[in-house]
Design an enzyme around this catalytic site. Structure first.
Site, mmCIF file in Angstrom:
data_model
loop_
_atom_site.group_PDB
_atom_site.id
_atom_site.type_symbol
_atom_site.label_atom_id
_atom_site.label_comp_id
_atom_site.label_asym_id
_atom_site.label_seq_id
_atom_site.Cartn_x
_atom_site.Cartn_y
_atom_site.Cartn_z
ATOM 1 N N HIS A 1 -41.483 -54.678 -35.244
ATOM 2 C CA HIS A 1 -40.407 -55.253 -34.444
ATOM 3 C C HIS A 1 -40.865 -55.767 -33.088
ATOM 4 O O HIS A 1 -40.358 -56.769 -32.594
ATOM 5 C CB HIS A 1 -39.318 -54.189 -34.246
ATOM 6 C CG HIS A 1 -38.140 -54.676 -33.476
ATOM 7 N ND1 HIS A 1 -37.262 -55.621 -33.963
ATOM 8 C CD2 HIS A 1 -37.681 -54.361 -32.231
ATOM 9 C CE1 HIS A 1 -36.316 -55.863 -33.072
ATOM 10 N NE2 HIS A 1 -36.556 -55.111 -32.010
ATOM 11 N N ASP B 1 -35.436 -59.487 -29.516
ATOM 12 C CA ASP B 1 -34.445 -58.450 -29.794
ATOM 13 C C ASP B 1 -33.125 -58.835 -29.123
ATOM 14 O O ASP B 1 -32.634 -59.943 -29.328
ATOM 15 C CB ASP B 1 -35.005 -57.095 -29.320
ATOM 16 C CG ASP B 1 -34.128 -55.908 -29.639
ATOM 17 O OD1 ASP B 1 -34.131 -55.454 -30.794
ATOM 18 O OD2 ASP B 1 -33.430 -55.432 -28.719
#
Length: 316
Positions: A293, A111
């Site tokens: 994610h 991320d």
């Protein structure tokens, strides 16, 4: 105040002074001096997000170094917004290598941590020997600053834009709903797109009923909750508030990543794959895993296997 993390025999942290701040750093495999690998967490996370990778990498012969980056955990939280620009974030990692007397290292990012690693390779290429990034591909520097571009495409309520246009608002909402926000965020196989995706973070903070299967138990979740109740979210959100500043910093930088790179995507992630990634990262391998994610937490075994198999190619 340092909270001792006991889940999975997670290593104790040390506070080290570098680059004018203090970083909270976790280590494993100290006996593997000379073979460093640095793991960089994302938003809104913590070094603890690498809890499954740390022992596997140490066992494989790496000196594993895992900082809580500035604004997170027990690391420093400067008040100035500009203290969180990409120059400061990458200089922290360079100073971390200097602290351990390493010329370079393997860097792994997830991320926002991936964004920092991509830019570390651009700003300090001599300090990065390999890259493994999860979830967030390389961000091409277009003709317009990133926040300006996002506002034109997604509108002023898109959370990247909202963080910049209304400073302090999201920070307060997330801090007032920290446990609910983190519990709702860390879910398996669920694209992060509630009814109003522009207000994503605040919707997650206020949602009464979580959706999807949790990716961690309550004990592990409490590590994140306790950390953010202590630190607040302002420092972490300030990373977003420097995106346009970063765009200017990178204006005259060669945009090509030359190091061997592994990109790991989650096929159920809302972040799209970058189809032209190899144009900017020519020495590239790509792996796609069936998850959302939070790749390394959702599929820890598969993530470890992918990382170790790729790294083994260079150890023959």
């Amino acid at each position: 105040m340092i909270q001792e993390i006991k889940s999975l025999k997670f290593p104790k942290s040390n506070i080290i002074s570098i680059n004018g701040i203090e970083l909270e750093v976790f280590e494993a495999g100290k006996e593997n001096i000379g073979n460093p690998i640095v793991l960089c967490h994302g938003f809104p996370e913590h070094a603890f997000s690498w809890r499954y990778q740390i022992p596997a990498l140490a066992k494989a012969g790496y000196h594993v170094i895992v900082p809580n980056q500035r604004g997170y955990g027990n690391s420093s939280r400067p008040k100035e917004v500009t203290a969180y620009d990409i120059t400061h974030l990458t200089d922290d990692l360079v100073a971390l290598l200097d602290y351990y007397n390493y010329r370079d290292a393997v860097f792994v990012g997830h991320d926002w941590g991936a964004n920092v690693v991509w830019n570390l390779a651009l700003l300090h290429p001599e300090r990065v020997n390999k890259i493994l990034n999860l979830a967030l591909p390389y961000q091409e520097r277009g003709e317009k600053p990133w926040i300006q571009f996002m506002e034109e495409i997604f509108g002023e309520d898109f959370y990247f834009v909202h963080f910049n246009k209304k400073p302090g608002v999201a920070d307060a909402v997330l801090e007032n709903h920290a446990e609910n926000f983190l519990r709702n965020l860390f879910r398996k196989n669920v694209p992060l797109a509630p009814p109003e995706p522009g207000m994503l973070m605040m919707n997650l903070a206020k949602a009464e009923k979580p959706f999807g299967e949790p990716i961690m138990n309550d004990v592990d979740l409490s590590v994140f909750v306790t950390a953010f109740k202590n630190s607040g979210f302002n420092g972490a959100i300030n990373w977003y508030r420097n995106l346009d500043r970063n765009w200017h910093v990178l204006a005259d930088i060669d945009p090509i990543i030359k190091q061997p790179t592994l990109m790991i995507y989650g096929n159920l992630d809302m972040i799209p794959k970058f189809e032209r990634l190899q144009d900017f990262v020519p020495n590239l391998d790509v792996i796609c895993l069936e998850c959302g994610h939070h790749i390394q937490q959702e599929l820890p075994h598969e993530t470890n296997e992918s990382i170790l198999k790729w790294l083994a190619k260079f150890n023959g």
